[in-house]
Write an enzyme that holds these catalytic residues in place. Structure first.
Site, PDB file in Angstrom:
ATOM      1  N   LYS A  87       0.807  -1.221   0.000  1.00  7.40           N
ATOM      2  CA  LYS A  87       0.000   0.000   0.000  1.00  7.40           C
ATOM      3  C   LYS A  87       0.841   1.272   0.000  1.00  7.40           C
ATOM      4  O   LYS A  87       0.341   2.341  -0.350  1.00  7.40           O
ATOM      5  CB  LYS A  87      -0.964   0.016   1.188  1.00  7.40           C
ATOM      6  N   LYS A 101      -5.359  -9.044  -5.572  1.00  5.83           N
ATOM      7  CA  LYS A 101      -6.542  -9.276  -4.737  1.00  5.83           C
ATOM      8  C   LYS A 101      -7.700  -8.383  -5.172  1.00  5.83           C
ATOM      9  O   LYS A 101      -7.479  -7.229  -5.536  1.00  5.83           O
ATOM     10  CB  LYS A 101      -6.120  -8.936  -3.295  1.00  5.83           C
ATOM     11  N   LYS A 151     -11.671  -3.533  -2.033  1.00  7.15           N
ATOM     12  CA  LYS A 151     -12.729  -2.524  -2.021  1.00  7.15           C
ATOM     13  C   LYS A 151     -12.180  -1.129  -2.301  1.00  7.15           C
ATOM     14  O   LYS A 151     -12.916  -0.240  -2.687  1.00  7.15           O
ATOM     15  CB  LYS A 151     -13.541  -2.565  -0.724  1.00  7.15           C
TER      16      LYS A 151
END
Ligand code: TYM
Length: 346
Positions: free
Chosen positions: A123, A213, A216
């Protein structure tokens, strides 16, 4: 007075940073609800909203409250039995002991340990260090506090959270060795999978890029099925899923990740063993037929879930939320006090 439950605790949290996806649903919500339906007499079930985790990466803060209520409503639509006294729903920030314990655990956690977390590396990749928040860096510590405050043994999570669960075990063992038996150490990840009847952690992949992955927080949302997607829109996303040019269906994450992801999603939607689905589809040459079957199953699943969502009585949810939060404050404060005494604060 010991408030901790005499029952083993099963606990998980789902962040409210965006609409939930089928990855969240199959990775964490469904296993939790299955447990709550089948075993809430024998276990304590905690399904909570880690709202303090919601802005480790930037979000639209004006929508956070709405998203929290929406997620709680979804849990009930997905089948969480609110009437069971052993089922608890709560918001992390309404139980201040979470942040207090996180601070204490921070002081026993190495910077190197957090640096090794693959999710942090992913991230923060490519971002200016000054823009990567400290919250993103040390959120596994807050997550450990979320788990240890309630003495949870089982924590159903998707594969991406396994490393954080391992860290939770490490810090619990470290604190227990230094201060005596403070914490229940959650079961090792492999044992957790056995408990939830799986051979590994679940990873639903992005439909457009099956090497990553389904997330969201994905910006385009094209490869992501959100639980709030209109059923036809979700079906279209499935029909447009990236596959391969090999021309023969096979369950193989390395050579055919896109097809394999569809086979996996299909098995989950129709609630059949993966082997049975693979036996039916392997060797087929028309990818379109497999996609159509998955798309129809997806549309049917979303229709059902969304109809139940509309029917949820929010006053019952709020009543349960207030009750659980009062009870969970007692449990969490009790654990916190033990830790405060152990480290010399009390
Ligand atoms: P979060 O909110 O990102 O995701 C919620 C849960 O959904 C799972 N998940 C997936 N599973 C399979 N395939 C996918 N594509 C997929 N995407 C998400 C996640 O593994 C997770 O189980 N840190 C946690 C929230 C948390 C928590 C906790 C969990 C905070 N405190 C304590 C357990 C216990 C997180 O960010 O999950």
């Amino acid at each position: 007075m010991l408030f901790r439950s005499s029952k083993q605790v099963i606990l998980t949290g789902i962040r409210a940073n965006n609409d939930l996806t089928i990855g969240n649903y199959f990775g964490a919500i469904l296993p939790m609800i299955d447990m709550a339906k089948k075993h809430s007499k024998d276990y304590q079930i905690n399904l909570f909203i880690p709202d303090l985790h919601s802005f480790t990466t930037p979000i639209d803060h004006s929508k956070l409250q709405e998203q929290i209520m929406h997620n709680l409503r979804l849990f009930v639509a997905a089948g969480l039995p609110l009437d069971s006294p052993n089922v608890h729903i709560y918001r992390q920030s309404y139980v201040p002991a979470h942040s207090e314990l996180a601070w204490i655990l921070d002081c026993f956690t190495g910077v190197g340990e957090m640096n090794r977390m693959t999710q942090f590396k992913d991230k923060s990749k490519g971002l200016n260090d000054d823009r990567v928040s400290m919250g993103l860096f040390n959120y596994p510590v807050l997550m450990a506090a979320d788990i240890l405050l309630y003495g949870a043994s089982y924590v159903p999570v998707g594969d991406d959270q396994s490393q954080h669960l391992e860290f939770t075990r490490d810090i619990a063992i470290r604190m227990n060795e230094k201060f005596g038996d403070l914490f229940t150490v959650p079961e090792p990840v492999k044992k957790q999978h056995e408990f939830f009847g799986k051979d590994q952690g679940l990873r639903i992949k992005d439909l457009q890029n099956p090497l990553k992955k389904m997330s969201k927080s994905d910006e385009s949302g094209k490869g992501v099925v959100f639980l709030g997607d209109e059923p036809e829109k979700a079906a279209k996303k499935i029909m447009a899923a990236a596959t391969d040019s090999l021309g023969k269906v096979k369950f193989d994450w390395v050579k055919q990740p896109g097809i394999t992801n569809l086979l996996q999603i299909y098995a989950l939607l129709v609630e059949k063993p993966q082997a049975e689905i693979n036996a039916r589809w392997e060797g087929e040459t028309k990818y379109g037929e497999l996609k159509k079957a998955v798309a129809d199953a997806m549309a049917g699943f979303l229709q059902g879930l969304q109809a139940r969502y509309e029917a949820v009585d929010m006053s019952a949810v709020l009543e349960k939320l207030n009750k659980s939060e009062a009870e969970m404050n007692k449990v969490a404060n009790n654990t916190l006090e033990l830790v405060q005494k152990a480290v010399g604060l009390r």
